[in-house]
Design a protein around this motif. Structure first.
Motif, PDB file in Angstrom:
ATOM      1  N   ASN A   1      -2.054  32.477   5.908  1.00  0.00           N
ATOM      2  CA  ASN A   1      -0.675  32.827   5.578  1.00  0.00           C
ATOM      3  C   ASN A   1       0.323  32.022   6.398  1.00  0.00           C
ATOM      4  N   GLN A   2      -0.037  31.784   7.660  1.00  0.00           N
ATOM      5  CA  GLN A   2       0.815  30.930   8.491  1.00  0.00           C
ATOM      6  C   GLN A   2       0.991  29.583   7.826  1.00  0.00           C
ATOM      7  N   THR A   3      -0.148  29.011   7.430  1.00  0.00           N
ATOM      8  CA  THR A   3      -0.118  27.678   6.845  1.00  0.00           C
ATOM      9  C   THR A   3       0.731  27.660   5.578  1.00  0.00           C
ATOM     10  N   LYS A   4       0.563  28.718   4.767  1.00  0.00           N
ATOM     11  CA  LYS A   4       1.345  28.783   3.531  1.00  0.00           C
ATOM     12  C   LYS A   4       2.837  28.836   3.842  1.00  0.00           C
ATOM     13  N   LEU A   5       3.175  29.699   4.801  1.00  0.00           N
ATOM     14  CA  LEU A   5       4.588  29.865   5.151  1.00  0.00           C
ATOM     15  C   LEU A   5       5.170  28.559   5.674  1.00  0.00           C
ATOM     16  N   ILE A   6       4.439  27.919   6.575  1.00  0.00           N
ATOM     17  CA  ILE A   6       4.973  26.704   7.193  1.00  0.00           C
ATOM     18  C   ILE A   6       5.079  25.588   6.157  1.00  0.00           C
ATOM     19  N   THR A   7       4.098  25.548   5.263  1.00  0.00           N
ATOM     20  CA  THR A   7       4.164  24.520   4.227  1.00  0.00           C
ATOM     21  C   THR A   7       5.380  24.743   3.327  1.00  0.00           C
ATOM     22  N   ALA A   8       5.593  25.996   2.937  1.00  0.00           N
ATOM     23  CA  ALA A   8       6.762  26.306   2.109  1.00  0.00           C
ATOM     24  C   ALA A   8       8.038  25.925   2.850  1.00  0.00           C
ATOM     25  N   ALA A   9       8.082  26.280   4.140  1.00  0.00           N
ATOM     26  CA  ALA A   9       9.258  25.969   4.944  1.00  0.00           C
ATOM     27  C   ALA A   9       9.478  24.466   4.978  1.00  0.00           C
ATOM     28  N   SER A  10       8.381  23.763   5.115  1.00  0.00           N
ATOM     29  CA  SER A  10       8.460  22.312   5.197  1.00  0.00           C
ATOM     30  C   SER A  10       9.036  21.719   3.907  1.00  0.00           C
ATOM     31  N   GLU A  11       8.592  22.262   2.773  1.00  0.00           N
ATOM     32  CA  GLU A  11       9.106  21.775   1.488  1.00  0.00           C
ATOM     33  C   GLU A  11      10.617  22.000   1.399  1.00  0.00           C
TER      34      GLU A  11
ATOM     35  N   VAL B   1       8.741  28.117  13.469  1.00  0.00           N
ATOM     36  CA  VAL B   1       8.271  29.069  12.458  1.00  0.00           C
ATOM     37  C   VAL B   1       6.869  29.552  12.833  1.00  0.00           C
ATOM     38  N   LYS B   2       6.066  28.612  13.257  1.00  0.00           N
ATOM     39  CA  LYS B   2       4.692  28.958  13.624  1.00  0.00           C
ATOM     40  C   LYS B   2       4.665  29.949  14.783  1.00  0.00           C
ATOM     41  N   GLU B   3       5.498  29.698  15.796  1.00  0.00           N
ATOM     42  CA  GLU B   3       5.565  30.606  16.938  1.00  0.00           C
ATOM     43  C   GLU B   3       5.820  32.042  16.481  1.00  0.00           C
ATOM     44  N   TYR B   4       6.806  32.174  15.592  1.00  0.00           N
ATOM     45  CA  TYR B   4       7.140  33.510  15.102  1.00  0.00           C
ATOM     46  C   TYR B   4       5.960  34.117  14.337  1.00  0.00           C
ATOM     47  N   ALA B   5       5.346  33.283  13.498  1.00  0.00           N
ATOM     48  CA  ALA B   5       4.247  33.782  12.683  1.00  0.00           C
ATOM     49  C   ALA B   5       3.097  34.241  13.570  1.00  0.00           C
TER      50      ALA B   5
ATOM     51  N   ILE C   1      15.556  31.940  11.173  1.00  0.00           N
ATOM     52  CA  ILE C   1      14.219  32.537  11.186  1.00  0.00           C
ATOM     53  C   ILE C   1      14.356  33.972  11.679  1.00  0.00           C
ATOM     54  N   GLU C   2      13.827  34.932  10.931  1.00  0.00           N
ATOM     55  CA  GLU C   2      13.870  36.285  11.467  1.00  0.00           C
ATOM     56  C   GLU C   2      12.605  37.062  11.131  1.00  0.00           C
ATOM     57  N   VAL C   3      12.288  37.973  12.053  1.00  0.00           N
ATOM     58  CA  VAL C   3      11.134  38.842  11.836  1.00  0.00           C
ATOM     59  C   VAL C   3      11.648  40.109  11.175  1.00  0.00           C
ATOM     60  N   ILE C   4      11.001  40.520  10.091  1.00  0.00           N
ATOM     61  CA  ILE C   4      11.439  41.728   9.407  1.00  0.00           C
ATOM     62  C   ILE C   4      10.261  42.689   9.320  1.00  0.00           C
ATOM     63  N   SER C   5      10.563  43.950   9.090  1.00  0.00           N
ATOM     64  CA  SER C   5       9.449  44.875   8.886  1.00  0.00           C
ATOM     65  C   SER C   5       9.828  45.939   7.881  1.00  0.00           C
ATOM     66  N   GLU C   6       8.810  46.364   7.179  1.00  0.00           N
ATOM     67  CA  GLU C   6       9.007  47.367   6.143  1.00  0.00           C
ATOM     68  C   GLU C   6       7.804  48.280   6.253  1.00  0.00           C
ATOM     69  N   GLY C   7       8.057  49.489   6.707  1.00  0.00           N
ATOM     70  CA  GLY C   7       6.918  50.362   6.946  1.00  0.00           C
ATOM     71  C   GLY C   7       6.038  49.736   8.016  1.00  0.00           C
ATOM     72  N   ARG C   8       4.738  49.700   7.751  1.00  0.00           N
ATOM     73  CA  ARG C   8       3.853  49.165   8.759  1.00  0.00           C
ATOM     74  C   ARG C   8       3.649  47.657   8.582  1.00  0.00           C
ATOM     75  N   ASN C   9       4.205  47.127   7.510  1.00  0.00           N
ATOM     76  CA  ASN C   9       4.024  45.717   7.267  1.00  0.00           C
ATOM     77  C   ASN C   9       5.162  44.934   7.899  1.00  0.00           C
ATOM     78  N   SER C  10       4.823  43.828   8.513  1.00  0.00           N
ATOM     79  CA  SER C  10       5.891  42.998   9.038  1.00  0.00           C
ATOM     80  C   SER C  10       5.759  41.605   8.450  1.00  0.00           C
ATOM     81  N   GLY C  11       6.818  40.882   8.525  1.00  0.00           N
ATOM     82  CA  GLY C  11       6.806  39.548   7.933  1.00  0.00           C
ATOM     83  C   GLY C  11       7.905  38.694   8.518  1.00  0.00           C
ATOM     84  N   ILE C  12       8.046  37.537   7.935  1.00  0.00           N
ATOM     85  CA  ILE C  12       9.054  36.603   8.423  1.00  0.00           C
ATOM     86  C   ILE C  12       9.949  36.192   7.267  1.00  0.00           C
ATOM     87  N   ARG C  13      11.239  36.214   7.545  1.00  0.00           N
ATOM     88  CA  ARG C  13      12.173  35.739   6.530  1.00  0.00           C
ATOM     89  C   ARG C  13      12.797  34.435   7.020  1.00  0.00           C
ATOM     90  N   LEU C  14      12.817  33.469   6.135  1.00  0.00           N
ATOM     91  CA  LEU C  14      13.443  32.194   6.466  1.00  0.00           C
ATOM     92  C   LEU C  14      14.590  31.975   5.488  1.00  0.00           C
TER      93      LEU C  14
END
Lengths: 287, 128, 135
Positions: B29-39, B16-20, B55-68
């Motif tokens: 934000n990485q830490t938040k995401l990984i912590t949530a994933a861990s839970e 997850v971290k690699e993707y982030a 794990i997938e990378v998504i994007s919406e307009g100019r914003n990108s993010g990660i969906r787990l």
């Protein structure tokens, strides 16, 4: 009888470029201060080159064709860089629309003996170039938006300065509304500085925050909690009378947090915690 | 990525971290995401003996993010509203897993039916 | 067998967590620490988590447990070196580390432990420390 438009235009490429350059240079709004003529010529030649490569009988009526992908790419690059350099939309627009004039001029001369083909070609070229114009404006605005976004980030950065007021004491005056995005920046900034400076006390001054509602209070409480988790103490200062009133009326519990009316008294408290004594002789600024 | 035993958790977090990192997410934000994933992964191991993650990378307009996405074939959750409450736990944990994970990400979706399993999908945007 | 080494330094026990823990490792640490406190009669436990990039509710609970267990065995626990991102995440998660003190770094943590076990007045003890509100 239908002539091959692309071959025709390809053959006339040089004169089209000359015409185009001529039109661009003739415009009163030419920004020689922002871009030299040589640079302009280079850009123009590159764009024309890729455009003519893309045009053929099939693609001329289909501006979504893949053949034009490189054209859009070059055009986007040019408009974005122009947006950043501070060209006006008009100046950027002229860049593309003068190409249309140049192309049409050539087409009219070349196809003057075939009215039908002439008309058809003109309509097609018009459509194509109009489309390029739209792309130009879209990307131009995108470029501008990027500039704005960058400035927003910068403002967010500047608006949360962390000041080291004493060895081991940090102060962070917050000016303006605290929303959750801002709180995050504030928190990150503050905690980072705590680590860097090894400070054990942080003073969060909220006298510049126009209003404190339960959400803002929540953000403040979070910041204090995070500071404590790091092993530092957080003092909230700058509680104006109005803020005190709303906090109590809203029933927000700040009793776990050290709060002070002014930055000065917060600093005094911090000194006491660090067992520092401020004496008049030492000529301290703070008192 | 399959999660079957608790040793799988750390490699999963690293993925997850690699993707982030690849999409340029900030450290917080990485830490938040990984912590949530861990839970969520921990929940999966504890209540459903593991499951599958995407794990997938998504994007919406100019914003990108990660969906787990976390899918398990466990017992399912009877009362999702209750499970999303702070401090509620059928196990012996603190009961912060689901509600905490929800607070850490931008979008949180949970579907569950008793006896069939649970699917949780979270999104964390790069800026946000 | 994987274990986190526990160092003894005078009256204190020192633990540096260098890798991201999986659950078994963390529960082992909890058990080992409590036994060590018992065996050595240590008065303080210092846990350095500066290398930890993630503290989730499980890890948080382990830390809290260690603190509470050590407390009833008459030892104080200090967690030092938490990363800012970790602190923010814990707050968002809604996790307070009850039962443990926190300090910025090992040095400040040591100072804090010294003060705690030397039994200074509670009021003056706020220095450099995150006072446990339950105190």
């Amino acid at each position: 009888m239908k002539q091959d438009i692309s071959k025709l235009l390809q053959k006339k490429k040089k004169s089209i470029l000359e015409d185009w350059m001529h039109l661009q240079l003739a415009d009163a709004g030419l920004r020689e201060d922002l871009m030299s003529n040589d640079e302009l010529r280079e850009q123009s030649a590159e764009l024309l080159d890729s455009l003519l490569k893309g045009i053929n009988d099939k693609t001329i009526n289909d501006f979504n064709s893949d053949e034009f992908a490189p054209v859009y790419e070059i055009l986007s690059g040019i408009s974005i860089s122009r947006a950043r350099q501070g060209f006006s939309p008009r100046e950027t627009g002229i860049f593309v629309f003068s190409l249309k004039d140049a192309l049409l001029k050539t087409i009219v001369t070349e196809l003057s003996n075939d009215q039908g083909a002439l008309l058809e070609t003109i309509v097609s070229v018009n459509k194509l170039l109009d489309n390029l114009g739209i792309v130009t404006f879209e990307t131009f605005i995108k470029g501008r938006e990027e500039v704005i976004l960058r400035q927003t980030d910068e403002i967010a950065e500047i608006s949360t300065p962390v000041i080291q007021v004493w060895d081991g004491i940090l102060a962070l005056p917050i000016i303006g509304t605290l929303d959750s995005a801002r709180t995050q920046v504030v928190m990150e900034n503050l905690l980072q500085h705590i680590v860097e400076t090894g400070s054990t006390i942080a003073i969060l001054d909220i006298s510049g925050v126009p209003a404190v509602d339960s959400l803002v209070a929540q953000h403040i409480i979070k910041t204090v909690a995070a500071t404590r988790l790091m092993g530092a103490e957080c003092i909230i200062s700058g509680i104006r009378p109005e803020i005190a009133q709303t906090v109590v009326h809203l029933g927000i519990d700040l009793s776990n947090i050290v709060t002070k009316a002014s930055l000065a008294s917060a600093l005094k408290h911090a000194f006491a915690m660090l067992r520092l004594d401020v004496k008049r002789i030492q000529k301290e600024k703070e008192k | 990525m399959k999660i079957e035993k608790e040793q799988d958790v750390v490699p999963f977090r690293n993925r997850v971290k690699e993707y982030a990192v690849r999409i340029g997410m900030s450290v917080v934000n990485q830490t938040k995401l990984i912590t949530a994933a861990s839970e969520l992964v921990r929940n999966m191991l504890k209540y459903a003996n593991g499951g599958n993650t995407i794990i997938e990378v998504i994007s919406e307009g100019r914003n990108s993010g990660i969906r787990l996405i976390f899918q398990d074939k466990g017992p399912g959750i009877k009362d999702i509203d209750l499970a999303m409450k702070d401090g509620f736990s059928t196990g012996k944990s603190l009961g912060l897993g689901l509600p905490g994970a929800k607070r850490l990400v931008n979008e949180f979706e949970i579907k569950s039916s008793v006896g069939e399993g649970t699917t949780v999908s979270i999104i964390k945007w790069k800026n946000g | 067998m994987d274990r986190i080494p526990i160092l003894r330094m005078g009256k204190f026990l020192l633990v540096t967590i260098q890798i991201d823990l999986y659950d078994r490792l963390a529960t082992n640490l909890e058990t080992d620490l409590v036994y060590m406190v018992n065996k050595t009669g240590a008065r303080g436990v210092l846990i350095d988590i500066s290398a930890l990039s993630i503290v989730d509710s499980f890890m948080g609970r382990i830390l809290g447990n260690i603190g509470s267990m050590a407390r009833i065995m008459d030892a104080e626990t200090v967690v030092v070196g938490m990363q800012p991102a970790v602190a923010i995440t814990l707050v968002e998660l809604g996790l307070e580390l009850k039962g443990v003190h926190t300090a910025l770094n090992v040095e400040k943590g040591m100072e804090l432990l010294q003060k705690k076990i030397n039994g200074l007045d509670d009021e003056e003890d706020e220095i450099a420390a995150n006072e446990d509100s339950t105190d």
